[in-house]
Enzyme design. Sequence first.
Site, PDB file in Angstrom:
ATOM      1  N   GLN B 125       0.925  -1.208   0.151  1.00 23.40           N
ATOM      2  CA  GLN B 125       0.027  -0.201  -0.041  1.00 23.40           C
ATOM      3  C   GLN B 125       1.061   1.225   0.009  1.00 23.40           C
ATOM      4  O   GLN B 125       1.616   1.442   0.741  1.00 23.40           O
ATOM      5  CB  GLN B 125      -0.903   0.004   1.286  1.00 23.40           C
ATOM      6  N   GLY B 126       0.776   2.059  -1.021  1.00 22.62           N
ATOM      7  CA  GLY B 126       1.411   3.347  -0.966  1.00 22.62           C
ATOM      8  C   GLY B 126       0.812   4.463  -0.794  1.00 22.62           C
ATOM      9  O   GLY B 126       0.334   5.133  -1.623  1.00 22.62           O
ATOM     10  N   SER B 128       0.944   6.495   2.940  1.00 20.09           N
ATOM     11  CA  SER B 128       1.534   7.291   3.620  1.00 20.09           C
ATOM     12  C   SER B 128       3.116   7.747   3.156  1.00 20.09           C
ATOM     13  O   SER B 128       3.614   7.201   2.256  1.00 20.09           O
ATOM     14  CB  SER B 128       2.035   6.375   4.982  1.00 20.09           C
ATOM     15  N   SER B 160       4.182  -1.454   4.177  1.00 13.50           N
ATOM     16  CA  SER B 160       4.360  -3.160   4.633  1.00 13.50           C
ATOM     17  C   SER B 160       4.569  -3.924   3.362  1.00 13.50           C
ATOM     18  O   SER B 160       3.892  -3.782   2.310  1.00 13.50           O
ATOM     19  CB  SER B 160       3.304  -3.459   5.405  1.00 13.50           C
ATOM     20  N   GLU B 243     -10.345  -1.683   4.825  1.00 13.85           N
ATOM     21  CA  GLU B 243      -9.258  -1.615   5.757  1.00 13.85           C
ATOM     22  C   GLU B 243      -9.960  -1.364   7.401  1.00 13.85           C
ATOM     23  O   GLU B 243      -9.479  -2.140   8.090  1.00 13.85           O
ATOM     24  CB  GLU B 243      -8.207  -0.530   5.715  1.00 13.85           C
TER      25      GLU B 243
END
Lengths: 295, 383
Positions: B125-126, B128, B160, B243
């Site tokens: 997941q990009g 932050s 992550s 999420e």
Amino acid sequence: MDLTPNDEQIALQTATADWCRDHMPLAGARSRSAGLWQQLHAMGWTGMTAPEMGLDHATEALLFAELGRFLAPVALLSTAVAARWTGAAGKTALALPAQEDVRILDGVEASRALGAFGDVLAGFPLDGQLSSMFSLDQSTTLARIARPAAIEPVDDPHALLHLQLLTAAYAVGCADAARDMAADYAKLREQFDRPIGWFQALKHLCSDMAVRAAVARSQLYYAACTLDADDRDAAFHIAAAKRLADQAALDNGRANIQVHGGIGMTDEAHPHLCLKRAHLLQFIVPADMAALLAA
Amino acid sequence: MDIGFSPEETRFREECRDWLHANVPAEKRPLDASDAIGFDKAWQRRLFDAGWAGINWPTDYGGRGLSIVQQVIWLEEYAKAHAPWIGANFVGINHGGPTLILNASEEQKAYHLPRILKGEAIWCQGFSEPGAGSDLAGIKTRGRIEGDELLVNGSKIWTSFAHVADWQELVLRTEEGSLRHKGLSWVICDMHAPGITVRPIRKMSGQTEFAEVFYDDVRIPLANVVGGLGNGWKVAMSTLSFERGTGFIADQVKQSQEIEELIAKARAKGMIKDDRIADSLAQMRSEVAAVRAMTYRNISEVLRTGQPGPEASVIRLFTSELGQRLKRMAVLLKGEDIIDFAYGDDDAVGDYLRGFAATIAGGTAQIQRDIIGERLLGLPKSR
């Protein structure tokens, strides 16, 4: 599996809330008029749990949470349980055994009382008029009488669970009322040129109230369903519901006063009514450790 | 309201239980993301081959097309069987995939969804960035449109599985000079594309599970934009609702296992005689029960309305904090044995240290409280 109310339940819930708003406003909880019980009776609120009404516990939990939100008389709890398990009609006061004697709550014009004596639910007749005074919770009158020589136990263990469930529902309603009162005030009251609900310190107090109420309400629904399904874990789930509801009512009661600031601790404002009711409810069939940690 | 299951659902539960009983790997999942990647892929493939991947995903893309209730039943049995965490497949299965199902084109779905389910493609997941963690609208990584490509420059952090991932759900600014949540796009980024550098970050527990990602003139085809150019905020919000909502059901179910183990351990060690410990175990057992009830309520809401209710943030906040209380209790029961923890060990102490992520990742607990205050209670927006 479905833990949301169906259309019929929502309709009943709405009707209950509407009636309460019109006839039993929370603001009046400082001193409920004697006529209120007659009105509750006439509208059927005192008899809805009688076996012939066929209401399930899930629906009861929903409706008692609404009644609890308006700080309805506590004798509705004992009257409801008596109606289902003893066939008694008429007002049944709530009995809380103390060290030496018994506290009778909301006993005005009641002919009987019912309460938890140890782990047994038991009732007894009330003789004559009680000399009642106000309790910490001003919506509730209090009398202390000698322990009756003979009490009649209600044989079915479900009866005690029923009282615990309905009391948990009252506490959930009480927690909801405090949350809504706080949120409404936080939108209205301005300090530093902004509504105080803008400030995260206040917003987060309110959010935590919402979380506690949602947690307690969810467990209440689940617990009610276990009683309907005669689930073997019903005693645990109802005790858990009671514990979480009591905490939500107490903690929300306190937070609500903080959100209101100075006015919150005055007699003229309403927050203390929720807090005092929460304190009373925590002593009615409290969740015991054995049920919560049972293997 | 009822908590009963249909005969079909009960049969399904038995099938789940039987298969898990026979197939849960005996060996432990390696903790470090690099070491675990082979394990995670093999386990996901085994789940897929036996029909347990994507239980409620559409059949066209390799799913089973079953109900979300059956998905929950599977997860309940999965936790009871002590099956391994899906690890590196988490992002693809729990939010990349569901986001694609809801927003992507036919081609995008047909290519990516089966690969996610089979464990062939690892996603990260990009969202932050160093200057924008919980403030997602503050991101600066930009994608300039050049012909039919985006030219991407910038960086992401706390990603992550970035160092083992094949694809990334990347949110970037595609409209120059746009502010806040306007002008953003959600794109599928090939992690093997030239110009991408991944620098793993070691956690305080000793594991390497997340990384920094740098983009230096990375070219991404415009065909990889999901949900249309400039609609990134809306697509990202749907990702976050998974999420915060259904993506964490597995964790919630796992908590019921954790509390029972803690009670058993406290009994075995005689520590349950300590009133404070007993009281706190009783409290957490009640709270874990309430989490299941909240999850069931949320699932019922999805079945009734098609999407999780606004109380998803309540569940997310409450379960993340409850999870930390459970891990603190596990450490308390260990007593001074926690001193024996060696940097990187997998045990109660490692879980405790890793557990600090729960109230940070996916929006901090404070951001969740803002959302609850503003969306559930209608309080004025702080920002």
